[in-house]
Design a protein around this motif. Structure first.
Motif, PDB file in Angstrom:
ATOM      1  N   GLN A   1     -17.947  -4.533 -30.275  1.00  0.00           N
ATOM      2  CA  GLN A   1     -19.182  -3.830 -30.589  1.00  0.00           C
ATOM      3  C   GLN A   1     -20.155  -4.819 -31.193  1.00  0.00           C
ATOM      4  O   GLN A   1     -19.745  -5.728 -31.901  1.00  0.00           O
ATOM      5  CB  GLN A   1     -18.907  -2.695 -31.581  1.00  0.00           C
ATOM      6  CG  GLN A   1     -18.106  -1.557 -30.946  1.00  0.00           C
ATOM      7  CD  GLN A   1     -17.795  -0.458 -31.933  1.00  0.00           C
ATOM      8  OE1 GLN A   1     -17.151  -0.672 -32.929  1.00  0.00           O
ATOM      9  NE2 GLN A   1     -18.265   0.734 -31.634  1.00  0.00           N
ATOM     10  N   ALA A   2     -21.428  -4.634 -30.877  1.00  0.00           N
ATOM     11  CA  ALA A   2     -22.429  -5.574 -31.382  1.00  0.00           C
ATOM     12  C   ALA A   2     -22.385  -5.602 -32.905  1.00  0.00           C
ATOM     13  O   ALA A   2     -22.443  -6.651 -33.524  1.00  0.00           O
ATOM     14  CB  ALA A   2     -23.819  -5.176 -30.896  1.00  0.00           C
TER      15      ALA A   2
ATOM     16  N   ALA B   1     -32.983  -1.660 -23.782  1.00  0.00           N
ATOM     17  CA  ALA B   1     -31.960  -2.249 -22.916  1.00  0.00           C
ATOM     18  C   ALA B   1     -31.927  -1.506 -21.591  1.00  0.00           C
ATOM     19  O   ALA B   1     -32.327  -0.349 -21.503  1.00  0.00           O
ATOM     20  CB  ALA B   1     -30.590  -2.182 -23.584  1.00  0.00           C
ATOM     21  N   THR B   2     -31.489  -2.214 -20.543  1.00  0.00           N
ATOM     22  CA  THR B   2     -31.284  -1.581 -19.245  1.00  0.00           C
ATOM     23  C   THR B   2     -29.866  -1.869 -18.790  1.00  0.00           C
ATOM     24  O   THR B   2     -29.407  -3.008 -18.861  1.00  0.00           O
ATOM     25  CB  THR B   2     -32.261  -2.142 -18.196  1.00  0.00           C
ATOM     26  OG1 THR B   2     -33.590  -1.840 -18.601  1.00  0.00           O
ATOM     27  CG2 THR B   2     -32.003  -1.532 -16.828  1.00  0.00           C
TER      28      THR B   2
ATOM     29  N   GLU C   1     -29.256  -5.721 -19.321  1.00  0.00           N
ATOM     30  CA  GLU C   1     -30.413  -6.577 -19.539  1.00  0.00           C
ATOM     31  C   GLU C   1     -31.088  -6.126 -20.829  1.00  0.00           C
ATOM     32  O   GLU C   1     -31.184  -4.936 -21.097  1.00  0.00           O
ATOM     33  CB  GLU C   1     -31.417  -6.422 -18.382  1.00  0.00           C
ATOM     34  CG  GLU C   1     -30.842  -6.797 -17.019  1.00  0.00           C
ATOM     35  CD  GLU C   1     -31.722  -6.312 -15.859  1.00  0.00           C
ATOM     36  OE1 GLU C   1     -32.724  -5.606 -16.115  1.00  0.00           O
ATOM     37  OE2 GLU C   1     -31.382  -6.624 -14.706  1.00  0.00           O
ATOM     38  N   SER C   2     -31.515  -7.078 -21.639  1.00  0.00           N
ATOM     39  CA  SER C   2     -32.276  -6.742 -22.839  1.00  0.00           C
ATOM     40  C   SER C   2     -33.049  -7.968 -23.286  1.00  0.00           C
ATOM     41  O   SER C   2     -32.537  -9.079 -23.253  1.00  0.00           O
ATOM     42  CB  SER C   2     -31.352  -6.277 -23.964  1.00  0.00           C
ATOM     43  OG  SER C   2     -32.095  -6.053 -25.150  1.00  0.00           O
ATOM     44  N   ALA C   3     -34.297  -7.739 -23.716  1.00  0.00           N
ATOM     45  CA  ALA C   3     -35.111  -8.862 -24.192  1.00  0.00           C
ATOM     46  C   ALA C   3     -34.754  -9.217 -25.628  1.00  0.00           C
ATOM     47  O   ALA C   3     -35.264 -10.180 -26.168  1.00  0.00           O
ATOM     48  CB  ALA C   3     -36.591  -8.513 -24.078  1.00  0.00           C
TER      49      ALA C   3
ATOM     50  N   GLY D   1     -31.884  -2.286 -28.509  1.00  0.00           N
ATOM     51  CA  GLY D   1     -31.727  -3.529 -27.769  1.00  0.00           C
ATOM     52  C   GLY D   1     -30.410  -4.233 -28.037  1.00  0.00           C
ATOM     53  O   GLY D   1     -29.575  -3.754 -28.809  1.00  0.00           O
ATOM     54  N   ILE D   2     -30.223  -5.375 -27.372  1.00  0.00           N
ATOM     55  CA  ILE D   2     -28.972  -6.127 -27.488  1.00  0.00           C
ATOM     56  C   ILE D   2     -29.326  -7.590 -27.754  1.00  0.00           C
ATOM     57  O   ILE D   2     -30.081  -8.185 -26.985  1.00  0.00           O
ATOM     58  CB  ILE D   2     -28.159  -6.029 -26.189  1.00  0.00           C
ATOM     59  CG1 ILE D   2     -27.909  -4.561 -25.819  1.00  0.00           C
ATOM     60  CG2 ILE D   2     -26.830  -6.768 -26.323  1.00  0.00           C
ATOM     61  CD1 ILE D   2     -27.465  -4.348 -24.397  1.00  0.00           C
ATOM     62  N   PRO D   3     -28.774  -8.203 -28.815  1.00  0.00           N
ATOM     63  CA  PRO D   3     -29.036  -9.625 -29.034  1.00  0.00           C
ATOM     64  C   PRO D   3     -28.485 -10.449 -27.871  1.00  0.00           C
ATOM     65  O   PRO D   3     -27.427 -10.117 -27.325  1.00  0.00           O
ATOM     66  CB  PRO D   3     -28.256  -9.942 -30.320  1.00  0.00           C
ATOM     67  CG  PRO D   3     -27.806  -8.639 -30.881  1.00  0.00           C
ATOM     68  CD  PRO D   3     -27.856  -7.632 -29.798  1.00  0.00           C
ATOM     69  N   ALA D   4     -29.194 -11.516 -27.512  1.00  0.00           N
ATOM     70  CA  ALA D   4     -28.771 -12.338 -26.378  1.00  0.00           C
ATOM     71  C   ALA D   4     -27.337 -12.828 -26.556  1.00  0.00           C
ATOM     72  O   ALA D   4     -26.566 -12.913 -25.599  1.00  0.00           O
ATOM     73  CB  ALA D   4     -29.714 -13.522 -26.222  1.00  0.00           C
TER      74      ALA D   4
END
Lengths: 136, 436
Positions: free
Chosen positions: B233-234, B274-275, B266-268, B218-221
């Motif tokens: 990079q995250a 993630a999408t 998109e990621s929650a 996933g990805i942090p908001a």
């Protein structure tokens, strides 16, 4: 060719390295050169194996998951059981600040990647000899 | 810091009663206040610019350190294994493993180098597309093939759903494949063993939409807005679990935008998967029902691919007009040429072409202005004629501007004949020939 370690008295080297190919190449070479080899893939495993196995020397990659190599070094230096173990930083982080960080954390030597295997072997043997002198 | 406000206005109200020195004082105060506000805004602006410059410089330093690390790591494995192979110390099994490792690490470096070159081309505006009709299902298959072994090694399940009507797009086949490859390898990289990846290609109105969904880290908001920035990079720390330069998604964004499309993530949140969504425009002509193919014979079909298609070519350069004329007439098109925007505008309602090809850079009136005027004409006077901009400018902005003023397509010079023929056929609504 650098002479092999004395037969019958193989030193234990702990390789801390998260990249599989680098870890396997290094392990293969050190085994061939007469060492016992153990491997750790991240900072946690490095701390555990460092304390459990009390290796004669640790090859420390700096950019590793969970706990970075400098922090692992600091913690091993703080522990009386492990503080004497020679630690050689072997890393692709080669900015001047990285070298400084590694030495300040307590690494005995700093080798940058890519490195020739013989260079690595010479440094390992130098560190082991120094350690031996200190002990006797 | 706020200056305490005086209890009352030092200048009494009622300007009519003021003496001249009072009025002058009041004007002077107003002037000074305006000057103070201007300077305050300047200071704020300055601070912001300084902060941005420091941030950019820090990001570049970080990137260079990462680049050094990412190039040295695979090189070290190669140097080690090569030395062992040369000294003959390896068993046959170990030798085989060594060769595999060398191959893997060499290809990691090749990929890094290719990404770097692409980003450099993007920055200097030298990345150009070679466009033609593309079947996206083939593109997706090829990208899947290239990622299959990496996914299998992590026991990741990859499912694919492709809508047939979403497949035809206009674009650069290699670059579209690069987009899909990057999204897939990204998904494989950030999905834990045993995870799932889903690829969906659907048609939404005038767009084709590619969605690559994973159930990975996933990805942090807080990082979502920066996920496509180059050098970002995250996790850029030394304890990161994933390597790479952070260029793949930046390349995806640039390539998508060059195609006139958009991309977003998109990621929650962390560990929620993630999408990544790429949306590409589908030119209207690719979606209208194709004219029936009249020639069963392929060779013949190729030669007469444009039979009966009426084309109006507008270019101030005589050689360019002749080249386009020759290429199109050879394929059976009927071509008229105009040397200026004015001539073209006069000729259009009388000639009523099926396709309009317009050079952008022309003296007196340029191609943008011409197409704007044409688009104000009624359909029966040629106002809706499908048109392509032919231009030496191939940047994203040029392409966007061409589409925004009323062109359906944009083709960069120098013109490659087969691409020109494909483009005219596409604009005229002719079916694409297999193997042509």
């Amino acid at each position: 060719m650098v002479p092999r370690a004395t037969p019958g008295d193989p030193a234990l080297v702990l390789i801390v390295e998260d990249d599989r190919d680098n870890r396997e190449a290094c392990a293969e070479y050190l085994r061939f050169s007469g060492f016992h080899v153990e491997e750790a893939r991240d900072g946690i495993e490095a701390l555990e194996k460092g304390l459990d196995l009390l290796p004669d020397l640790i090859l420390m990659d700096l950019a590793i998951p969970d706990v970075d190599g400098c922090e692992v070094t600091r913690r091993l230096r703080r522990n009386p059981k492990t503080r004497h173990i020679p630690i050689v930083a072997l890393t692709a982080l080669v900015m001047p600040t990285d070298v400084q960080r590694a030495l300040e954390a307590g690494c005995n030597a700093f080798i940058e990647k890519p490195c020739h295997p013989d260079q690595l072997l010479i440094e390992i043997q130098r560190q082991l000899k120094q350690r031996e002198k200190l002990v006797h | 810091m706020d200056t305490p406000q005086p209890e009352s206005d030092p200048i009494p109200p009622g300007a009519d009663n003021l003496t001249t020195p009072d009025r002058e004082l009041r004007e002077r105060v107003a002037e000074l206040e305006a000057e103070r506000d201007r300077l305050a805004a300047l200071v704020a602006d300055n601070a912001r610019l300084c902060h941005e410059a420091i941030e950019a410089s820090r990001a570049k330093d970080e990137f260079l350190a990462t680049l050094s690390h990412e190039l040295r790591t695979p090189l070290n494995a190669v140097v080690g294994w090569v030395h062992m192979l040369k000294s003959g110390m390896l068993s046959p099994e170990a030798s085989a493993k060594a060769l595999e490792s060398i191959e893997r690490n060499a290809s990691i470096q090749a990929q890094l180098t290719a990404d770097l070159l692409d980003v450099s081309r993007v920055i200097t505006g030298k990345l150009a597309l070679e466009c033609a009709p593309v079947d996206l299902s083939a593109t997706i298959e090829a990208a899947l093939d290239a990622n299959r072994s990496a996914a299998a090694a992590k026991n990741i399940d990859v499912s694919v759903v492709i809508e047939r009507e979403a497949c035809p797009v206009w674009g650069d086949a290699n670059r579209l494949q690069q987009i899909v490859w990057n999204l897939l390898s990204n998904a494989v990289k950030f999905t834990p063993p045993g995870g799932q990846i889903q690829v969906r290609l659907v048609r939404i109105d005038t767009h084709t939409e590619l969605r690559v969904t994973d159930n990975g880290i996933g990805i942090p908001a807080s990082f979502l807005p920066y996920v496509f920035d180059r050098f970002r990079q995250a996790d850029g720390t030394t304890t990161r679990a994933h390597g790479g330069l952070g260029l793949g998604l930046a390349i995806v964004r640039h390539l998508t935008e060059l195609h006139g499309g958009t991309v977003w993530a998109e990621s929650a949140g962390p560990d929620q998967g993630a999408t990544f969504v790429v949306r590409l425009p589908v030119p209207a002509v690719l979606t209208s029902p194709a004219a029936p193919a009249s020639e069963p014979d392929q060779q013949h079909a190729a030669e007469s691919k444009l039979r009966g298609v009426r084309v109006l070519v507008v270019d101030d350069d005589e050689d360019a007009r002749h080249l386009v004329d020759a290429v199109l007439e050879h394929r059976g098109a009927e071509v008229k040429t105009a040397a200026s925007a004015r001539d073209a505008f006069e000729l259009l309602p009388r000639y009523r072409p099926d396709v309009l090809l317009v050079d952008i850079c022309m003296p007196v009136e340029d191609g943008y202005s011409l197409i704007r005027r044409i688009r104000t004409l009624p359909t029966e006077s040629g106002g809706s004629t499908p048109a392509a901009a032919l231009t030496a400018y191939s940047g994203v902005d040029d392409r966007r501007q061409a589409i925004s003023v009323g062109f359906q397509m944009h083709l960069a010079k120098p013109i490659e004949p087969t691409m020109l023929v494909d483009l005219v056929a596409t604009l005229a609504g002719r079916p694409r020939m297999e193997g042509v």
